[in-house]
Write a protein that holds these residues in place. Structure first.
Motif, short mmCIF file in Angstrom:
data_model
loop_
_atom_site.label_atom_id
_atom_site.label_comp_id
_atom_site.label_asym_id
_atom_site.label_seq_id
_atom_site.Cartn_x
_atom_site.Cartn_y
_atom_site.Cartn_z
N GLY A 55 0.77 -1.23 0.00
CA GLY A 55 0.00 0.00 0.00
C GLY A 55 0.80 1.28 0.00
N GLY A 56 2.05 1.36 0.29
CA GLY A 56 2.82 2.60 0.28
C GLY A 56 3.26 2.96 -1.11
N SER A 57 3.07 4.22 -1.49
CA SER A 57 3.42 4.63 -2.86
C SER A 57 4.91 4.86 -3.00
CB SER A 57 2.64 5.89 -3.22
OG SER A 57 2.98 6.94 -2.32
N GLU A 58 5.43 5.79 -2.14
CA GLU A 58 6.86 6.10 -2.28
C GLU A 58 7.71 4.94 -1.81
OE1 GLU A 58 9.94 8.46 -3.53
OE2 GLU A 58 7.80 8.86 -3.71
N VAL A 59 7.32 4.39 -0.72
CA VAL A 59 8.09 3.26 -0.19
C VAL A 59 7.97 2.07 -1.13
CG1 VAL A 59 8.31 1.66 1.74
CG2 VAL A 59 7.78 4.05 2.17
N GLY A 60 6.78 1.94 -1.68
CA GLY A 60 6.60 0.82 -2.62
C GLY A 60 7.47 0.96 -3.85
N LYS A 61 7.60 2.20 -4.33
CA LYS A 61 8.47 2.40 -5.50
C LYS A 61 9.92 2.06 -5.17
CE LYS A 61 5.68 5.98 -7.71
NZ LYS A 61 5.63 7.39 -8.15
N ASN A 62 10.35 2.54 -3.97
CA ASN A 62 11.74 2.24 -3.59
C ASN A 62 11.97 0.74 -3.42
OD1 ASN A 62 12.47 4.97 -3.59
ND2 ASN A 62 11.77 5.24 -1.47
N ILE A 63 10.93 0.12 -2.82
CA ILE A 63 11.05 -1.32 -2.61
C ILE A 63 11.09 -2.05 -3.96
CG2 ILE A 63 9.87 -3.35 -1.74
CD1 ILE A 63 8.91 -1.61 0.61
N ARG A 64 10.21 -1.60 -4.87
CA ARG A 64 10.21 -2.24 -6.20
C ARG A 64 11.54 -2.05 -6.91
NH1 ARG A 64 4.98 -0.07 -6.62
NH2 ARG A 64 5.76 1.57 -8.03
N LEU A 66 14.46 -1.48 -5.49
CA LEU A 66 15.49 -2.30 -4.85
C LEU A 66 15.33 -3.77 -5.20
CD1 LEU A 66 15.58 -0.62 -1.28
CD2 LEU A 66 17.32 -0.48 -3.08
N GLN A 67 14.08 -4.23 -5.19
CA GLN A 67 13.86 -5.63 -5.57
C GLN A 67 14.26 -5.88 -7.03
OE1 GLN A 67 9.75 -6.39 -4.68
NE2 GLN A 67 10.13 -6.67 -2.48
N LEU A 68 13.93 -4.87 -7.85
CA LEU A 68 14.32 -5.00 -9.25
C LEU A 68 15.83 -5.09 -9.40
CD1 LEU A 68 13.42 -5.01 -12.24
CD2 LEU A 68 13.57 -2.50 -12.18
N GLN A 69 16.51 -4.20 -8.70
CA GLN A 69 17.98 -4.22 -8.77
C GLN A 69 18.53 -5.52 -8.19
OE1 GLN A 69 19.28 -0.69 -6.77
NE2 GLN A 69 18.66 0.72 -8.45
#
Length: 252
Positions: A55-64, A66-69
């Motif tokens: 549910g977090g937008s900014e945190v979700g983007k960072n997490i995505r 980081l997960q992508l990297q």
């Protein structure tokens, strides 16, 4: 026939240089980018549902991100590990191939040494054969010269033999001619003696005188003694003539 082929080959190489070679690096980079795009797309598909649940937008983007990297790094690590494994396998294969070729090189080196020794032996044998051939050639030349000399001597001997044979035949012919002439003379004397004998016998029949006076010694001889003397003279002439005739015929 080959000129137009060379021309076509040269034109194709020129076309590759002008159209294909400048874009080789671009095609390689495009392939790498497409591969990275496919990897990131797959990672995003795996990561996106989980990020929506949080549910977090900014945190979700960072997490995505980081997960992508992280997933991209893991994929690159796996790819590098596979590349290292492949390179290790290739290295082992190359080492085995290198050992095989080294053994082949050693084997060929031994064969080369053996062939070199055999070549040296053959060279020595060839030198001996050449020396033997040279000696035999000299002997053959000497034998040919000796044969030529012997043939010349033999020809001269045959010529002398023919000359001697001709002289001997000429002498025998002359001797035969002399013997024939002698026989003809003897036959003439024999015919003359026969005629004289016949003449004496005719005179004997005509003469009635019982005593005949010899003109040589003054002695008287009977007709029987005169006839006997004529017969003896005829026998003497006939004897050598027959012998000479036989010897002449035998020699001829």
């Amino acid at each position: 026939m080959a000129s137009w082929k060379n021309h076509v080959r040269a034109r194709l190489q020129q076309r590759d240089n002008t159209e294909k070679l400048p874009y080789v690096g671009v095609f390689t980079s495009l392939a790498q980018l497409e591969e990275r795009f496919e990897i990131r797309k797959q990672i995003l598909d795996d990561v996106q549902p989980k990020s929506f649940e949080r549910g977090g937008s900014e945190v979700g983007k960072n997490i995505r991100l980081l997960q992508l990297q992280l997933r991209e790094s893991e994929h690159l690590e796996e790819k590098l590990s596979q590349t290292v494994s492949d390179l290790t396998t290739v290295l082992f294969l190359k080492e085995a191939e290198l050992q095989y070729w080294q053994s082949r090189v050693s084997h060929y080196h031994q064969e080369a040494l053996t062939l070199a020794r055999g070549s040296n032996t053959l060279k020595a044998t060839l030198s001996e054969f050449e020396f033997t051939i040279e000696c035999q050639s000299k002997e053959l030349s000497a034998l040919r010269a000796e044969q030529k000399r012997v043939n010349e001597e033999l020809t001269e001997a045959w010529r002398e033999k023919e000359e001697l044979l001709q002289r001997w035949m000429q002498e025998k012919r002359e001797e035969a001619d002399r013997l024939n002439k002698y026989n003809e003379t003897q036959e003439g004397w024999q015919r003359l003696a026969k005629q004289l004998k016949k003449h004496r016998l005719g005179e004997k029949r005509k003469e009635r005188v019982p005593i005949v006076t010899s003109s040589r010694s003054g002695e008287t001889e009977t007709p029987t003694s005169v006839i006997q003397r004529i017969n003896n003279t005829t026998d003497v002439h006939q004897g050598p003539s027959d012998h000479s005739h036989v010897s002449a015929v035998a020699k001829v």
